[in-house]
Design a protein around this motif. Sequence first.
Motif, PDB file in Angstrom:
ATOM      1  N   ASP A   1       0.934  -1.188   0.016  1.00  0.00           N
ATOM      2  CA  ASP A   1       0.033   0.195  -0.184  1.00  0.00           C
ATOM      3  C   ASP A   1       0.854   1.438   0.098  1.00  0.00           C
ATOM      4  OD1 ASP A   1      -2.281   1.574  -0.049  1.00  0.00           O
ATOM      5  OD2 ASP A   1      -2.436   1.682   2.020  1.00  0.00           O
ATOM      6  N   ILE A   2       2.011   1.035  -0.698  1.00  0.00           N
ATOM      7  CA  ILE A   2       2.902   2.338  -0.919  1.00  0.00           C
ATOM      8  C   ILE A   2       2.281   3.400  -1.901  1.00  0.00           C
ATOM      9  CG2 ILE A   2       5.022   3.223  -1.613  1.00  0.00           C
ATOM     10  CD1 ILE A   2       6.179   0.484  -0.519  1.00  0.00           C
ATOM     11  N   VAL A   3       1.978   4.822  -1.465  1.00  0.00           N
ATOM     12  CA  VAL A   3       1.325   5.738  -2.274  1.00  0.00           C
ATOM     13  C   VAL A   3       2.213   6.773  -2.665  1.00  0.00           C
ATOM     14  CG1 VAL A   3      -0.897   5.051  -1.272  1.00  0.00           C
ATOM     15  CG2 VAL A   3       0.199   6.979  -0.193  1.00  0.00           C
ATOM     16  N   GLY A   4       3.280   6.930  -2.118  1.00  0.00           N
ATOM     17  CA  GLY A   4       4.392   8.266  -2.283  1.00  0.00           C
ATOM     18  C   GLY A   4       5.563   8.017  -1.535  1.00  0.00           C
ATOM     19  N   TRP A   5       6.012   9.239  -1.404  1.00  0.00           N
ATOM     20  CA  TRP A   5       7.325   9.426  -0.596  1.00  0.00           C
ATOM     21  C   TRP A   5       7.320  10.223   0.298  1.00  0.00           C
ATOM     22  CZ3 TRP A   5       8.086   9.348  -6.227  1.00  0.00           C
ATOM     23  CH2 TRP A   5       9.122   8.201  -6.662  1.00  0.00           C
TER      24      TRP A   5
END
Length: 340
Positions: A295-299
């Motif tokens: 569930d990685i959506v950004g930095w």
Amino acid sequence: MTTLTRDPVRTAPAGSTRNKWIPRLGGPVWLIWRQHRAAFWTLIAVTLLGVVAMVYLRGQMMDYLSAQEPTSRRSGGLPPEFETHVDRLRSIAGYFSFIPVLAGVLLGAPLIAGDLETGTAKLVTSQSVSRLRWLTMKLAVPATMLALSTGILASVFTWWWQPAKGLSEGLIWTSVFSVTGVTPVAYALLMFTVGVAAGMLLRRTLVSMVVTLGIVVAIEFVWSELWRSLGHIMSINTDKGVGSGAVPPELPLEAEQQGQGTYFLTGSGDRLGWTTCLDQVENDRAHTTCLQSKDIVGWSIDYLPVDQMQTMQWLGAGIMLTLTAAIVAFVLLWGRKRLL
């Protein structure tokens, strides 16, 4: 026969009229100045030389910047030759790190230890001067000289650095944090009082200088590791994914990145290390699937902004001055009863 008469004005001692309006030192202040005049005059000379050098180098830098296009200055597109001025600034900043060492080892440690070793302290306090008054003057005169000298040097360096601020990555504000503003003055006074306390307790000049050097180095190491914690770390995040076409967020101007680098941000707000799914990076499909499964959506990037600089400096100076005041109180209380 001609009678010679004397004009009292002409025959008066030269100093009686020439120095009529010049205040003269007396009592313990005169004695302290007399004892340490070599160190005081050296401090004055170094201050004057430092000011002259920095004013001259700043003038050269301003001439160089004036010859550049305003657009190149705003965009950070200055020619490589500007790095010569950056190196000069950084070199002078490096010399500032010696001030606390010299203040503690060469000025603070021998201040009372030398008088105890030679018997001067016993001689002075056996006269009409009380121990408390002698100790107070012994601390006040060198501390005033040190504060004035360090304050002048730090002010001139800050004046030199301000026009170049933000024009080079080598001049980020964290690289000059401890040599601008009020920090150098508080730092030097703290090291000075540490040396005085060590000299009073050890009562031997050479031993006191060696011990003070060790303490000063230890304090400098602790300070270098902890001063960033005086600020409030900010975070900048993205939520547009990390796949093809997505770019990490750009830090504000002059901000210093903190932590271990760029983190991955999940939909729930958690952060994962940049090595997440690194073992599958060679396979684009597997790498994308891995990122989606977590569930990685950004930095996310942590940083310290430049607008916290002055607040951090005053907070750090306040801590150091509080410690200085505590050491001074200890020196006065201990010395009043157990000095001799």
